[in-house]
Design a protein around this motif. Structure first.
Motif: not given
Ligand code: F6P
Length: 390
Positions: A198-205, A255-258, A214-226, A175-179
């Protein structure tokens, strides 16, 4: 004497810009105020480049801005105040309608004695005030159209959910959105599984565990990241911290690619799938025609800005959008309350977003519901507990 006012657009384009320009021009024509187009934002005013709006065949339903745009920080221009004052007097302008985001509008703080009506536009929706019980400016121009787009890009009805479930993909959408995460949270109308802002740093674990489950139950996942989201150590998920623009913002590099790369490395051995992908719609969020809500808002703001300018105005005033019984209407907001644009820069907080669950709260959903329709059901295909996979 007939008033003459300049109108300019700066910063990133949004879909309803031509619509505001046209409404302001029409209101001017009807009320005896001459509205003059300034070409190229603040730079155009410094260069004294104008256009006769009556001659350019404005179409409010075409996105972008016929007045062009620039990103000029007047704090970096030597003698900016004097130069702008001289341009105004040379062009015989009594004041300005300035349409921009946080950067373009921040220039008004260097020009407090010049009559200006400031209209906030940005798909980032981050110009305004968001405090408990005090939401000044329900939305910024351009946000409803972009919000609808991001939601549709991820949805089952119009977007990525169909290829995600067909190929058992994990897709990370940028997603766009710098701050600010307003655009990312609006994707909730299209039901992605997780949203990172951006307002809430990501707890990666936490994300990794949630995606695996979610993948285990649904077999696909969509994540949106600013684009401006950060890891929990405070570093951007993807930005070149050394490269900065005129306003000091870092250059973002995907960010999505990383994030997709990191998830792929961590999850693929576990799931035995090659399908962890990233998609960055980028400028598509800003492109195309305005939706009906943005068109209405543009009409209100364009007309009311000229009406306000035709009164005796001796200072800059923000024209904001507030919710009313009849939808949305404009409201003036004095700049006097604020020291700089930071006071009018707003962020998503945990009333609207739940950082542990990585999703929008009920209040967030209610906020978004006033901007656009929900885009149908969240998922499709095999039920959550389909057992015969492997
Ligand atoms: O300010 C709005 C915005 O859409 C940001 O979200 C984005 O980072 C930026 O514009 C990019 O714009 P440009 O590439 O035109 O500088």
């Amino acid at each position: 004497m007939r008033k003459r006012i300049g109108i300019l657009t700066g910063g990133g384009d949004v879909a309803p810009l031509n619509a505001v320009i046209q409404s302001a021009f029409e209101q001017g024509t009807e009320s005896g105020v001459e509205v003059v187009g300034i070409v190229g934002g603040w730079q155009g005013l410094l260069d004294r480049e104008t256009v006769d709006l009556g001659r350019i065949g404005l179409d409010p339903k075409i996105g972008g801005t016929v007045l062009r745009s620039s990103r000029v920080n007047l704090a970096n221009v030597q003698d900016a105040r004097r130069k702008i004052t001289e341009s105004l007097s040379e062009l015989q302008l009594d004041g300005l309608i300035v349409i921009g985001g946080e950067d373009t509008l921040s220039n008004a703080f260097h020009l407090r004695d010049i009559p200006q009506v400031l209209i906030s536009k940005t798909i980032d929706n981050d110009v305004g005030i968001n405090e408990p019980g005090r939401l000044v400016n329900y939305f910024t121009l351009g946000y409803p159209t972009a919000a609808e787009k991001i939601a549709s890009f991820v949805s089952l009805k119009e977007g990525l959910r169909t290829t995600a479930y067909s190929h058992e993909r994990i897709i990370v959408v940028e997603s766009m959105g710098m701050h600010a995460g307003w655009l990312a949270i609006s994707s909730a109308m299209g039901h992605p599984d997780f949203i990172i802002i951006p307002e809430f740093p990501l707890e990666y674990e936490n994300l990794k565990a949630k995606v695996a489950k979610r993948f285990g139950s649904q077999r696909h996942v969509i994540i949106v990241v600013s684009e401006g989201s950060k890891w929990s150590n405070g570093r951007y998920i993807s930005a070149d911290e050394d490269e900065r623009d005129d306003f000091g913002h870092p250059k973002f590099k995907g960010a999505a690619e990383a994030l997709a790369k990191r998830l792929k490395a961590d999850l693929v051995p576990f799931f035995n799938t090659r399908n962890v992908n990233s998609v960055n719609p980028s400028y598509l969020y800003r492109s195309g025609r305005p939706n009906p809500l943005d068109l209405d808002a543009a009409e209100t703001l364009g007309r009311d800005a000229v009406t306000l300018m035709s009164k005796k105005l001796s200072e800059p005033v923000f024209l904001t959008l507030k919710e009313s019984g009849r939808g949305f209407e404009s409201e003036e907001f004095s700049l006097k309350e604020l020291r700089d644009i930071e006071g009018f820069h707003r962020f998503v907080d945990n009333r609207y977003y739940d950082p542990a669950e990585l999703r929008v709260t009920t209040d967030g959903t209610n906020y978004l519901a006033k901007l656009s329709a929900d885009l149908g059901s969240p998922v499709y295909g095999f039920s959550q507990n389909h057992k015969e996979r492997r």
